[in-house]
Design a protein around this motif. Sequence first.
Motif, PDB file in Angstrom:
ATOM      1  N   ARG A  26     -34.485 -28.590 -13.680  1.00  0.00           N
ATOM      2  CA  ARG A  26     -35.233 -28.086 -14.830  1.00  0.00           C
ATOM      3  C   ARG A  26     -35.025 -28.996 -16.053  1.00  0.00           C
ATOM      4  NH1 ARG A  26     -39.406 -25.741 -13.042  1.00  0.00           N
ATOM      5  NH2 ARG A  26     -39.215 -23.594 -12.309  1.00  0.00           N
ATOM      6  N   LEU A  27     -33.807 -29.397 -16.295  1.00  0.00           N
ATOM      7  CA  LEU A  27     -33.537 -30.232 -17.470  1.00  0.00           C
ATOM      8  C   LEU A  27     -34.175 -31.604 -17.342  1.00  0.00           C
ATOM      9  CD1 LEU A  27     -29.829 -29.381 -18.359  1.00  0.00           C
ATOM     10  CD2 LEU A  27     -31.926 -28.505 -19.395  1.00  0.00           C
ATOM     11  N   CYS A  28     -34.256 -32.120 -16.112  1.00  0.00           N
ATOM     12  CA  CYS A  28     -34.879 -33.428 -15.910  1.00  0.00           C
ATOM     13  C   CYS A  28     -36.332 -33.440 -16.393  1.00  0.00           C
ATOM     14  CB  CYS A  28     -34.830 -33.816 -14.437  1.00  0.00           C
ATOM     15  SG  CYS A  28     -33.202 -34.349 -13.875  1.00  0.00           S
ATOM     16  N   ALA A  29     -36.983 -32.282 -16.354  1.00  0.00           N
ATOM     17  CA  ALA A  29     -38.384 -32.206 -16.769  1.00  0.00           C
ATOM     18  C   ALA A  29     -38.561 -32.439 -18.265  1.00  0.00           C
ATOM     19  CB  ALA A  29     -38.973 -30.848 -16.377  1.00  0.00           C
ATOM     20  N   TRP A  30     -37.466 -32.360 -19.038  1.00  0.00           N
ATOM     21  CA  TRP A  30     -37.552 -32.599 -20.475  1.00  0.00           C
ATOM     22  C   TRP A  30     -37.549 -34.089 -20.821  1.00  0.00           C
ATOM     23  CZ3 TRP A  30     -39.127 -29.774 -24.313  1.00  0.00           C
ATOM     24  CH2 TRP A  30     -39.054 -28.380 -24.231  1.00  0.00           C
ATOM     25  N   LEU A  91     -36.002 -20.441 -13.942  1.00  0.00           N
ATOM     26  CA  LEU A  91     -37.096 -20.104 -14.850  1.00  0.00           C
ATOM     27  C   LEU A  91     -37.737 -21.362 -15.412  1.00  0.00           C
ATOM     28  CD1 LEU A  91     -35.549 -17.182 -16.950  1.00  0.00           C
ATOM     29  CD2 LEU A  91     -37.105 -17.009 -14.995  1.00  0.00           C
ATOM     30  N   PRO A  92     -39.064 -21.370 -15.587  1.00  0.00           N
ATOM     31  CA  PRO A  92     -39.712 -22.510 -16.235  1.00  0.00           C
ATOM     32  C   PRO A  92     -39.089 -22.775 -17.598  1.00  0.00           C
ATOM     33  CG  PRO A  92     -41.347 -21.076 -15.222  1.00  0.00           C
ATOM     34  CD  PRO A  92     -40.037 -20.354 -15.127  1.00  0.00           C
ATOM     35  N   ASN A  93     -39.129 -24.024 -18.032  1.00  0.00           N
ATOM     36  CA  ASN A  93     -38.465 -24.418 -19.265  1.00  0.00           C
ATOM     37  C   ASN A  93     -38.971 -23.708 -20.506  1.00  0.00           C
ATOM     38  OD1 ASN A  93     -36.613 -26.251 -18.165  1.00  0.00           O
ATOM     39  ND2 ASN A  93     -38.102 -27.910 -18.197  1.00  0.00           N
ATOM     40  N   GLY A  94     -40.264 -23.361 -20.535  1.00  0.00           N
ATOM     41  CA  GLY A  94     -40.816 -22.782 -21.740  1.00  0.00           C
ATOM     42  C   GLY A  94     -40.768 -23.785 -22.882  1.00  0.00           C
ATOM     43  N   ASP A  95     -40.715 -23.295 -24.122  1.00  0.00           N
ATOM     44  CA  ASP A  95     -40.570 -24.224 -25.229  1.00  0.00           C
ATOM     45  C   ASP A  95     -39.093 -24.553 -25.411  1.00  0.00           C
ATOM     46  OD1 ASP A  95     -39.357 -22.176 -26.708  1.00  0.00           O
ATOM     47  OD2 ASP A  95     -41.130 -21.785 -27.929  1.00  0.00           O
ATOM     48  N   PHE A  96     -38.785 -25.381 -26.404  1.00  0.00           N
ATOM     49  CA  PHE A  96     -37.415 -25.850 -26.572  1.00  0.00           C
ATOM     50  C   PHE A  96     -36.460 -24.690 -26.862  1.00  0.00           C
ATOM     51  CE2 PHE A  96     -34.096 -28.432 -28.854  1.00  0.00           C
ATOM     52  CZ  PHE A  96     -33.739 -29.196 -27.754  1.00  0.00           C
ATOM     53  N   GLY A  97     -36.944 -23.664 -27.550  1.00  0.00           N
ATOM     54  CA  GLY A  97     -36.104 -22.499 -27.830  1.00  0.00           C
ATOM     55  C   GLY A  97     -35.656 -21.783 -26.571  1.00  0.00           C
ATOM     56  N   VAL A  98     -36.536 -21.671 -25.592  1.00  0.00           N
ATOM     57  CA  VAL A  98     -36.183 -21.037 -24.321  1.00  0.00           C
ATOM     58  C   VAL A  98     -35.120 -21.865 -23.602  1.00  0.00           C
ATOM     59  CG1 VAL A  98     -37.037 -20.374 -22.038  1.00  0.00           C
ATOM     60  CG2 VAL A  98     -38.420 -19.903 -24.061  1.00  0.00           C
ATOM     61  N   THR A  99     -35.315 -23.171 -23.556  1.00  0.00           N
ATOM     62  CA  THR A  99     -34.348 -24.043 -22.885  1.00  0.00           C
ATOM     63  C   THR A  99     -32.986 -23.986 -23.568  1.00  0.00           C
ATOM     64  OG1 THR A  99     -35.979 -25.549 -21.940  1.00  0.00           O
ATOM     65  CG2 THR A  99     -33.800 -26.458 -22.371  1.00  0.00           C
ATOM     66  N   VAL A 100     -32.959 -24.017 -24.889  1.00  0.00           N
ATOM     67  CA  VAL A 100     -31.692 -23.949 -25.619  1.00  0.00           C
ATOM     68  C   VAL A 100     -30.992 -22.627 -25.351  1.00  0.00           C
ATOM     69  CG1 VAL A 100     -30.669 -23.797 -27.925  1.00  0.00           C
ATOM     70  CG2 VAL A 100     -32.345 -25.579 -27.423  1.00  0.00           C
TER      71      VAL A 100
END
Length: 254
Positions: A26-30, A91-100
């Motif tokens: 998931r993080l690689c997708a960023w 879970l999908p990454n969503g926006d940066f707030g979701v990932t954080v």
Amino acid sequence: MRIDLDADVAEYALRLGDDALILCQRLCAWVTHAPTIEEDLALSNIALDLLGHARVLLAHSGRLDGTGRSDDDLAYRRAERTFRNALLLELPNGDFGVTVARQLVYAVYAGLLYTELELSHDAELAGFAGRAAKEVEYHQMHAARWTVLLGRGTEESRRRMQAGVAHIWPYAAELFESDELVRRLAANGLGVDPARLHEPWEKEVAAVLTEAGLAVPSGSWRATGGRSGLHTKALGPLLADFQSVYHQYPGGTW
């Protein structure tokens, strides 16, 4: 370690390894999509740490489960229903707030878990945990910093950060689910019963959210199923992408 507990340790290592592997993907997708170049580098470095965790844990699982499978075998040659990661991580990454928010929840949990796992009677798990705990400490600091930065930033960043916390919160409970396997391992000094980590985790996460001026979500439904192979619809496409090269060139080497 008693030989009749090998299968339990193999399953336990598989769960933890799958957690790290799926979050890594998931993080690689960023990469190239993060807010700044610095965050591209930070998230990719965290993903690399998680990949290292996954390789150690999956290799250990394959040695103990009697199949002799390698970490690559377990990563690339399993179907969706055989993955044991918590739903939070897929879970999908969503926006940066979701990932954080997801990073904060998981990193605090992993830090507590690995610190206790350093005392495991399984030498491989103990050695791994000692190394991983130091890396996760950085992951936790990174997530906490961004949580506070976004929570105390603009009205829009605060709204998105609060929404991210609310979105992932119901999935956090699964990290602390206890079952017969983890209780048996904990009783034999081999693993950690995650249920006993929930209270200190809650205090640490709440402290960060309070500093950020964010509300701790109230009680809601709780997601479950990942540890038994029941996943969200998000995992299948992620695995299809992750495993695609292997399926096109099975046995290929580079």
